[in-house]
Write a protein that holds these residues in place. Structure first.
Motif, PDB file in Angstrom:
ATOM      1  N   ALA A 234       0.846  -1.195   0.000  1.00 32.97           N
ATOM      2  CA  ALA A 234       0.000   0.000   0.000  1.00 32.97           C
ATOM      3  C   ALA A 234       0.879   1.240   0.000  1.00 32.97           C
ATOM      4  O   ALA A 234       1.873   1.320   0.739  1.00 32.97           O
ATOM      5  CB  ALA A 234      -0.924   0.010   1.219  1.00 32.97           C
ATOM      6  N   VAL A 235       0.504   2.214  -0.831  1.00 35.98           N
ATOM      7  CA  VAL A 235       1.234   3.473  -0.937  1.00 35.98           C
ATOM      8  C   VAL A 235       0.324   4.603  -0.480  1.00 35.98           C
ATOM      9  O   VAL A 235      -0.850   4.669  -0.870  1.00 35.98           O
ATOM     10  CB  VAL A 235       1.701   3.723  -2.384  1.00 35.98           C
ATOM     11  CG1 VAL A 235       2.566   4.978  -2.460  1.00 35.98           C
ATOM     12  CG2 VAL A 235       2.466   2.520  -2.930  1.00 35.98           C
ATOM     13  N   GLN A 236       0.855   5.475   0.337  1.00 38.82           N
ATOM     14  CA  GLN A 236       0.085   6.613   0.850  1.00 38.82           C
ATOM     15  C   GLN A 236       1.005   7.824   0.918  1.00 38.82           C
ATOM     16  O   GLN A 236       2.073   7.778   1.533  1.00 38.82           O
ATOM     17  CB  GLN A 236      -0.485   6.303   2.242  1.00 38.82           C
ATOM     18  CG  GLN A 236      -1.387   7.396   2.796  1.00 38.82           C
ATOM     19  CD  GLN A 236      -1.924   7.027   4.172  1.00 38.82           C
ATOM     20  OE1 GLN A 236      -1.205   6.455   4.993  1.00 38.82           O
ATOM     21  NE2 GLN A 236      -3.171   7.340   4.429  1.00 38.82           N
ATOM     22  N   GLU A 237       0.585   8.899   0.233  1.00 36.98           N
ATOM     23  CA  GLU A 237       1.357  10.138   0.209  1.00 36.98           C
ATOM     24  C   GLU A 237       2.818   9.887  -0.168  1.00 36.98           C
ATOM     25  O   GLU A 237       3.748  10.450   0.426  1.00 36.98           O
ATOM     26  CB  GLU A 237       1.255  10.860   1.557  1.00 36.98           C
ATOM     27  CG  GLU A 237      -0.177  11.310   1.878  1.00 36.98           C
ATOM     28  CD  GLU A 237      -0.274  12.054   3.197  1.00 36.98           C
ATOM     29  OE1 GLU A 237       0.719  12.034   3.960  1.00 36.98           O
ATOM     30  OE2 GLU A 237      -1.324  12.635   3.470  1.00 36.98           O
ATOM     31  N   GLY A 238       3.016   9.023  -1.143  1.00 34.62           N
ATOM     32  CA  GLY A 238       4.342   8.767  -1.663  1.00 34.62           C
ATOM     33  C   GLY A 238       5.179   7.793  -0.856  1.00 34.62           C
ATOM     34  O   GLY A 238       6.330   7.511  -1.217  1.00 34.62           O
ATOM     35  N   ARG A 239       4.628   7.246   0.213  1.00 35.38           N
ATOM     36  CA  ARG A 239       5.376   6.323   1.060  1.00 35.38           C
ATOM     37  C   ARG A 239       4.741   4.928   1.019  1.00 35.38           C
ATOM     38  O   ARG A 239       3.524   4.795   0.947  1.00 35.38           O
ATOM     39  CB  ARG A 239       5.420   6.813   2.506  1.00 35.38           C
ATOM     40  CG  ARG A 239       6.092   8.166   2.679  1.00 35.38           C
ATOM     41  CD  ARG A 239       6.199   8.524   4.160  1.00 35.38           C
ATOM     42  NE  ARG A 239       6.730   9.874   4.345  1.00 35.38           N
ATOM     43  CZ  ARG A 239       8.019  10.182   4.329  1.00 35.38           C
ATOM     44  NH1 ARG A 239       8.912   9.222   4.143  1.00 35.38           N
ATOM     45  NH2 ARG A 239       8.412  11.425   4.504  1.00 35.38           N
ATOM     46  N   ILE A 240       5.567   3.910   1.098  1.00 36.62           N
ATOM     47  CA  ILE A 240       5.070   2.545   1.247  1.00 36.62           C
ATOM     48  C   ILE A 240       4.721   2.354   2.717  1.00 36.62           C
ATOM     49  O   ILE A 240       5.594   2.408   3.592  1.00 36.62           O
ATOM     50  CB  ILE A 240       6.117   1.524   0.789  1.00 36.62           C
ATOM     51  CG1 ILE A 240       6.359   1.668  -0.724  1.00 36.62           C
ATOM     52  CG2 ILE A 240       5.672   0.101   1.128  1.00 36.62           C
ATOM     53  CD1 ILE A 240       7.462   0.784  -1.270  1.00 36.62           C
TER      54      ILE A 240
END
Length: 341
Positions: A234-240
């Motif tokens: 899952a990726v959120q705001e450019g972070r894994i």
């Protein structure tokens, strides 16, 4: 040929200019994994925090692995998919080791097919892909016909794109990407324009290729496409923000959450939220606060399907225990047991 060639032009340019970047690209062979090591990708202005599209991402993909990438719109999942495919950005830092994927760009199917189609017709598109992969001329006609048949495009093989729907163009892009064997296939929301039958056909074909040894990166927002044992990132705001199996991504587990500090021991047994722990309700959006700490999916900003929310509620009430049902067959067993309860 069409002038619309942004993906392929970018692929060629990035291959030629890769050594001029602040990042480093290394090529392996055989079964060495594809690795990205603390890679950051910058947008228009690398001094602008808002311009960062991927932040210090590290990921290892093994040969023959199936990886599902999820995230909300704008999360960075497409940036990650393109990076794995070998479409390198203008500005990046970190190290990429291509491993089994080898040098050059792996086949990729994008959400918007017009960004990658530059043959004049489906047949031209497939033939170009075969030529690009150095398929021998004597095999090319048969391979192209097979790809057209598999995509249901035989009757439309020589029609111009203007006469094809978005879904048909997406099927043409898929046919071109799968007309030849490759160690890696990347599908970036590649079923977004398809009806249910074609979406199922594409998924079946991707699973077939995977069973034959192709590593598949499947990018989606459709959580019904997840399988319990699939590896999910899952990726959120450019972070894994998550890397684990599909069932835990949807549900988490009371024990796992206790180990991560989201729940106390007693609350873990009851599936309840620890008072004052974890994220605030304002961070949860639509998510129910009682379900929040138990689901990495909700923490990544995605909405659980109704049945998954129901399962979490039933676990909270002590009516269901891990592993919670995910597949149709597992739910049938739950309903059957309820009927005999």
């Amino acid at each position: 040929m069409s002038e619309n060639r942004p993906v392929w032009n970018a692929a060629i340019a990035n291959t030629v200019e890769k050594d001029s970047r602040p990042g480093r690209i290394e090529y392996g062979q055989g079964i060495e994994p594809l690795e990205i090591d603390r890679v950051t990708i910058y947008g228009e202005d690398e001094t602008d925090e808002q311009g960062v599209r991927l932040r210090a991402a590290s990921l290892t993909l093994k040969a023959g692995e199936w990886l599902t990438v999820v995230g909300v719109n704008g999360s960075g999942k497409s940036t990650l998919a393109r990076l794995l495919a070998g479409l390198l950005p203008e500005r990046m830092s970190g190290v990429i080791r291509r491993g089994f994927a080898g040098e050059g760009v792996s086949p990729i199917v994008l959400q918007q097919p017009k960004a990658q189609l530059f043959g004049e017709t489906p047949r031209e598109e497939i033939v170009f892909a075969l030529e690009w992969r150095n398929v021998p001329a004597e095999r090319m006609v048969e391979a192209a016909e097979q790809a057209l048949r598999s995509a249901g495009l035989t009757a439309l093989a020589d029609e111009s794109w203007e006469r094809l729907s978005g879904g048909q163009r997406q099927m043409a892009a898929f046919a071109a990407a799968t007309a030849f064997s490759s160690p890696l296939l990347v599908m970036d929301e590649a079923t977004s324009m398809l009806d249910e039958d074609n979406r199922d056909a594409v998924m079946r074909r991707a699973r077939e290729l995977h069973s034959c040894g192709t590593a598949v990166v499947w990018v989606t927002q459709r959580l019904d496409e997840l399988s319990p044992d699939d590896r999910v990132v899952a990726v959120q705001e450019g972070r894994i923000v998550y890397d684990g199996d599909g069932r835990e991504f949807l549900y988490g587990s009371a024990r796992a959450e206790a180990e991560r500090g989201w729940l106390g021991t007693e609350e873990a047994e009851n599936g309840e939220r620890m008072e004052g722990g974890g994220a605030s309700e304002s961070d949860m959006g639509h998510a129910d606060s009682a379900l929040w700490p138990l689901s990495p999916c909700l923490r990544a900003g995605l909405r659980l399907p109704y049945l998954m929310e129901l399962a979490l509620e039933l676990r909270k009430l002590g009516k269901l225990r891990d592993p919670l049902p995910m597949t149709e067959r597992e739910w049938e067993q739950v309903w059957g047991n309820a009927g005999h309860g």
